[in-house]
Design a protein around this motif. Structure first.
Motif, short mmCIF file in Angstrom:
data_model
loop_
_atom_site.label_atom_id
_atom_site.label_comp_id
_atom_site.label_asym_id
_atom_site.label_seq_id
_atom_site.Cartn_x
_atom_site.Cartn_y
_atom_site.Cartn_z
N LEU A 1 130.00 37.48 -44.08
CA LEU A 1 130.01 38.94 -44.20
C LEU A 1 130.19 39.40 -45.65
O LEU A 1 129.72 40.48 -46.01
CB LEU A 1 131.10 39.55 -43.31
N VAL B 1 136.89 44.94 -40.19
CA VAL B 1 135.51 44.72 -40.65
C VAL B 1 134.78 46.05 -40.76
O VAL B 1 134.09 46.32 -41.75
CB VAL B 1 134.77 43.74 -39.71
N THR C 1 121.50 40.29 -38.62
CA THR C 1 121.29 40.38 -40.07
C THR C 1 119.81 40.28 -40.44
O THR C 1 119.38 40.88 -41.41
CB THR C 1 122.10 39.30 -40.84
#
Length: 195
Positions: A19, A148, A85
């Motif tokens: 991440l 997050v 992603t």
């Protein structure tokens, strides 16, 4: 998978999950989205024979059109593209030719510019849905979804600062061609980091 427990440290979790790499395109997505929305109306007024009210109406209309980004995100992930992603990266890839088209502002028709503007900002909204809404849900099992999400939103806020100050400075000091060239660079960098 393995039964290895997730790292307790949030930074280690960000690094081990990959991440950390996505924080850069998360920031750049926000700067591109807000930059295009904020500055293209001015660009249109300066390069075409249109009124300020037209440019303002365009900005307002974009807010509603961009909601279609939610459907684009849903169309891509998870039905057709299993990796969130990769879907995020495709938002930059598909917006790249439209970002490049903005280099010819004043030479192409105003409708081509409006179309480009619509596609870029809608794809960036789809990117927002993928990275800021869907991605944090992967961290629910580690108990870090909130952290997050907060980190991703913080980086999106940095992107807003870039959009407001850097693009304004570039447009004033170096003109629109340099500003739009910076948008192309941002799109490419975000694409590479996402991949």
């Amino acid at each position: 998978g393995t039964n290895t427990p997730p790292p307790k440290n949030t930074l280690k979790l960000l690094a081990s999950s990959g991440l950390l790499l996505l924080l850069i395109p998360a920031c750049l997505r926000s700067s591109l989205d807000l930059g295009v929305k904020s500055w293209v109306p001015t660009m249109i007024v300066e390069n075409y024979d249109v009124s300020i009210s037209f440019a303002n109406a365009l900005t307002t209309a974009l807010i509603f059109v961009n909601l279609g980004g939610v459907f684009i995100a849903g169309f891509m992930y998870p039905k057709r593209i299993k990796n969130v992603t990769l879907a995020f990266a495709l938002c930059f890839l598909f917006s790249l030719p439209f970002t490049a088209l903005l280099l010819w502002v004043g030479k192409v028709s105003v409708f081509a510019v409006v179309l480009s503007l619509t596609v870029i900002t809608t794809l960036m909204y789809a990117g927002h849905q993928l990275i800021n809404v869907i991605l944090p849900s992967f961290f629910i099992k580690t108990g870090r979804a909130g952290s997050v999400s907060a980190i991703l939103n913080a980086f999106a806020s940095f992107g807003a600062v870039i959009a407001n100050f850097l693009f304004g400075y570039l447009a004033e000091s170096h003109g629109w061609s340099v500003t739009t060239a910076s948008w192309i660079v941002i799109t490419v960098v975000a694409l590479l980091f996402s991949l």
